[in-house]
Write an enzyme that holds these catalytic residues in place. Sequence first.
Site, PDB file in Angstrom:
ATOM      1  NE  ARG A  18      -3.494   0.745   2.426  1.00 57.32           N
ATOM      2  CZ  ARG A  18      -4.482   1.309   1.739  1.00 57.32           C
ATOM      3  NH1 ARG A  18      -5.172   0.583   0.865  1.00 57.32           N
ATOM      4  NH2 ARG A  18      -4.793   2.586   1.917  1.00 57.32           N
ATOM      5  CG  HIS A 192      -6.215   8.624   7.872  1.00 60.59           C
ATOM      6  ND1 HIS A 192      -5.662   8.632   6.612  1.00 60.59           N
ATOM      7  CD2 HIS A 192      -5.898   9.820   8.437  1.00 60.59           C
ATOM      8  CE1 HIS A 192      -5.027   9.779   6.419  1.00 60.59           C
ATOM      9  NE2 HIS A 192      -5.167  10.527   7.517  1.00 60.59           N
ATOM     10  CG  HIS A 193      -9.018   6.745   1.631  1.00 58.36           C
ATOM     11  ND1 HIS A 193      -8.837   5.410   1.324  1.00 58.36           N
ATOM     12  CD2 HIS A 193      -9.890   7.224   0.693  1.00 58.36           C
ATOM     13  CE1 HIS A 193      -9.551   5.102   0.252  1.00 58.36           C
ATOM     14  NE2 HIS A 193     -10.203   6.178  -0.143  1.00 58.36           N
ATOM     15  CB  ALA A 194      -3.208   6.992   5.070  1.00 61.93           C
TER      16      ALA A 194
END
Length: 219
Positions: A18, A192-194
């Site tokens: 990711r 959180h999209h991270a």
Amino acid sequence: MEKKITGYTTVDISQWHRKEHFEAFQSVAQCTYNQTVQLDITAFLKTVKKNKHKFYPAFIHILARLMNAHPEFRMAMKDGELVIWDSVHPCYTVFHEQTETFSSLWSEYHDDFRQFLHIYSQDVACYGENLAYFPKGFIENMFFVSANPWVSFTSFDLNVANMDNFFAPVFTMGKYYTQGDKVLMPLAIQVHHAVCDGFHVGRMLNELQQYCDEWQGGA
């Protein structure tokens, strides 16, 4: 002194699958997102009442099981590094009717529901009347549960400044209600999209529904 479990594994971001997503959602596309569902708690509520359990800690325990089952919900930034906590513990709101305020109280997670219920009950007995915001103190490896049992909702958004390194999931429970032969409860989650995509939230929510359908009261 309270026991604090803070073991973790460091993530090598340079080798992480990711990496690009993490860096994008930490910089140019930095964002959190919220999703609200109407959770079918018909079977779960029936079992809770049958076993004379309290709804709130029983539901918190289900959430804690799911948070600890998936690494994307146990991530944090610590000392400039991305880490995955070995375990995370629920931090939940306790309402004070006399002052119309609340406290945030955490309880150590345990896989076994009855063990967790014992821990939860001890914490509430010890700290439940304390009006401090964090009466038991603060630990790093938590996720958050907030109860808003006075109203049902179809959407709920948190607007928190400086969320760039805050990865802990935040749940908000609403007032459950009857619709036909079902009992539904609004549940919002912010992530959180991270570290967490729609796929991960969707999988977790589907598993949550299955847990609610199949929960046996800690047997």
